[in-house]
Design a protein around this motif. Structure first.
Motif, PDB file in Angstrom:
ATOM      1  N   ALA A  78     -19.758  15.343 -25.737  1.00  0.00           N
ATOM      2  CA  ALA A  78     -18.991  14.971 -24.543  1.00  0.00           C
ATOM      3  C   ALA A  78     -17.921  16.027 -24.223  1.00  0.00           C
ATOM      4  CB  ALA A  78     -18.355  13.592 -24.744  1.00  0.00           C
ATOM      5  N   LYS A  79     -17.151  16.405 -25.231  1.00  0.00           N
ATOM      6  CA  LYS A  79     -15.997  17.283 -24.986  1.00  0.00           C
ATOM      7  C   LYS A  79     -16.412  18.738 -24.796  1.00  0.00           C
ATOM      8  CE  LYS A  79     -11.586  18.314 -24.738  1.00  0.00           C
ATOM      9  NZ  LYS A  79     -10.943  18.201 -23.411  1.00  0.00           N
ATOM     10  N   VAL A  80     -17.229  19.249 -25.706  1.00  0.00           N
ATOM     11  CA  VAL A  80     -17.572  20.679 -25.658  1.00  0.00           C
ATOM     12  C   VAL A  80     -18.493  20.985 -24.470  1.00  0.00           C
ATOM     13  CG1 VAL A  80     -18.663  22.575 -26.900  1.00  0.00           C
ATOM     14  CG2 VAL A  80     -17.229  20.950 -28.138  1.00  0.00           C
ATOM     15  N   LEU A  81     -19.437  20.109 -24.195  1.00  0.00           N
ATOM     16  CA  LEU A  81     -20.387  20.408 -23.122  1.00  0.00           C
ATOM     17  C   LEU A  81     -19.859  20.018 -21.753  1.00  0.00           C
ATOM     18  CD1 LEU A  81     -23.800  19.347 -24.727  1.00  0.00           C
ATOM     19  CD2 LEU A  81     -22.577  21.530 -24.867  1.00  0.00           C
ATOM     20  N   HIS A  82     -19.109  18.911 -21.663  1.00  0.00           N
ATOM     21  CA  HIS A  82     -18.754  18.357 -20.349  1.00  0.00           C
ATOM     22  C   HIS A  82     -17.259  18.156 -20.126  1.00  0.00           C
ATOM     23  CE1 HIS A  82     -23.042  17.600 -20.098  1.00  0.00           C
ATOM     24  NE2 HIS A  82     -22.989  16.858 -21.191  1.00  0.00           N
ATOM     25  N   MET A 102      -8.780  22.539 -22.504  1.00  0.00           N
ATOM     26  CA  MET A 102     -10.000  23.150 -23.066  1.00  0.00           C
ATOM     27  C   MET A 102     -11.073  23.254 -21.995  1.00  0.00           C
ATOM     28  SD  MET A 102     -12.155  21.849 -26.331  1.00  0.00           S
ATOM     29  CE  MET A 102     -13.916  22.131 -26.376  1.00  0.00           C
ATOM     30  N   ILE A 103     -11.659  24.445 -21.879  1.00  0.00           N
ATOM     31  CA  ILE A 103     -12.754  24.610 -20.929  1.00  0.00           C
ATOM     32  C   ILE A 103     -14.055  24.159 -21.582  1.00  0.00           C
ATOM     33  CG2 ILE A 103     -11.688  26.489 -19.619  1.00  0.00           C
ATOM     34  CD1 ILE A 103     -13.582  28.391 -21.258  1.00  0.00           C
ATOM     35  N   PRO A 104     -15.026  23.669 -20.788  1.00  0.00           N
ATOM     36  CA  PRO A 104     -16.322  23.337 -21.348  1.00  0.00           C
ATOM     37  C   PRO A 104     -17.031  24.597 -21.863  1.00  0.00           C
ATOM     38  CG  PRO A 104     -16.212  22.742 -19.001  1.00  0.00           C
ATOM     39  CD  PRO A 104     -14.942  23.437 -19.347  1.00  0.00           C
ATOM     40  N   LEU A 105     -17.795  24.442 -22.929  1.00  0.00           N
ATOM     41  CA  LEU A 105     -18.502  25.572 -23.545  1.00  0.00           C
ATOM     42  C   LEU A 105     -19.978  25.204 -23.661  1.00  0.00           C
ATOM     43  CD1 LEU A 105     -15.823  26.049 -26.349  1.00  0.00           C
ATOM     44  CD2 LEU A 105     -16.053  27.459 -24.294  1.00  0.00           C
ATOM     45  N   PRO A 106     -20.687  25.051 -22.522  1.00  0.00           N
ATOM     46  CA  PRO A 106     -22.046  24.495 -22.544  1.00  0.00           C
ATOM     47  C   PRO A 106     -23.052  25.349 -23.298  1.00  0.00           C
ATOM     48  CG  PRO A 106     -21.480  25.283 -20.334  1.00  0.00           C
ATOM     49  CD  PRO A 106     -20.221  25.334 -21.159  1.00  0.00           C
ATOM     50  N   TYR A 107     -22.790  26.637 -23.443  1.00  0.00           N
ATOM     51  CA  TYR A 107     -23.729  27.510 -24.160  1.00  0.00           C
ATOM     52  C   TYR A 107     -23.783  27.179 -25.649  1.00  0.00           C
ATOM     53  CZ  TYR A 107     -19.357  29.937 -25.161  1.00  0.00           C
ATOM     54  OH  TYR A 107     -18.081  30.224 -25.570  1.00  0.00           O
ATOM     55  N   LEU A 108     -22.877  26.328 -26.140  1.00  0.00           N
ATOM     56  CA  LEU A 108     -22.872  25.949 -27.554  1.00  0.00           C
ATOM     57  C   LEU A 108     -23.764  24.748 -27.862  1.00  0.00           C
ATOM     58  CD1 LEU A 108     -19.102  26.377 -28.485  1.00  0.00           C
ATOM     59  CD2 LEU A 108     -21.024  27.872 -29.069  1.00  0.00           C
ATOM     60  N   GLU A 109     -24.517  24.264 -26.859  1.00  0.00           N
ATOM     61  CA  GLU A 109     -25.277  23.026 -27.057  1.00  0.00           C
ATOM     62  C   GLU A 109     -26.137  23.061 -28.323  1.00  0.00           C
ATOM     63  OE1 GLU A 109     -27.687  21.757 -23.743  1.00  0.00           O
ATOM     64  OE2 GLU A 109     -27.902  19.770 -24.633  1.00  0.00           O
ATOM     65  N   ALA A 110     -26.892  24.137 -28.507  1.00  0.00           N
ATOM     66  CA  ALA A 110     -27.801  24.197 -29.661  1.00  0.00           C
ATOM     67  C   ALA A 110     -27.050  24.288 -30.986  1.00  0.00           C
ATOM     68  CB  ALA A 110     -28.750  25.384 -29.516  1.00  0.00           C
ATOM     69  N   GLU A 111     -25.787  24.690 -30.936  1.00  0.00           N
ATOM     70  CA  GLU A 111     -24.999  24.868 -32.161  1.00  0.00           C
ATOM     71  C   GLU A 111     -24.262  23.598 -32.581  1.00  0.00           C
ATOM     72  OE1 GLU A 111     -25.432  27.727 -33.487  1.00  0.00           O
ATOM     73  OE2 GLU A 111     -26.355  28.649 -31.730  1.00  0.00           O
TER      74      GLU A 111
END
Ligand code: HEM
Length: 57
Positions: free
Chosen positions: A15-19, A35-44
């Protein structure tokens, strides 16, 4: 800069990191939106969850 995140659940991380959101009913540690979203981390995220689970809370 951010709050303590040791032991964060995968649901919270998704929820927090992606959105930049929180799971339903979750009380955030802070009310800021710095905090800005970091959607490129989804797989991690499963690896990040496992890493954060290694710290004492
Ligand atoms: C892999 C990288 C990151 C992860 C896994 C992560 C994870 C989290 C989580 C789970 C929360 C919510 C804590 C809670 O209320 O229980 C949070 C909040 C926060 N994070 Fe991050 N974060 C990351 C990167 C960053 C970065 C790069 C910054 C700043 C440059 C940052 C700054 C903050 C701040 C200030 C908050 C408080 C709420 C807000 O103002 O948005 N985080 N973070």
């Amino acid at each position: 800069m951010g709050p303590e995140i040791a032991g964060s659940s995968l649901e919270l991380l998704r929820a927090k990191v992606l959105h930049n959101e929180y799971p339903p009913g979750y009380l955030p540690k802070r009310s800021t939106q710095a905090m800005i979203p970091l959607p490129y981390l989804e797989a991690e995220l499963p690896a990040i969850e496992a890493y954060l689970a290694t710290f004492e809370q």
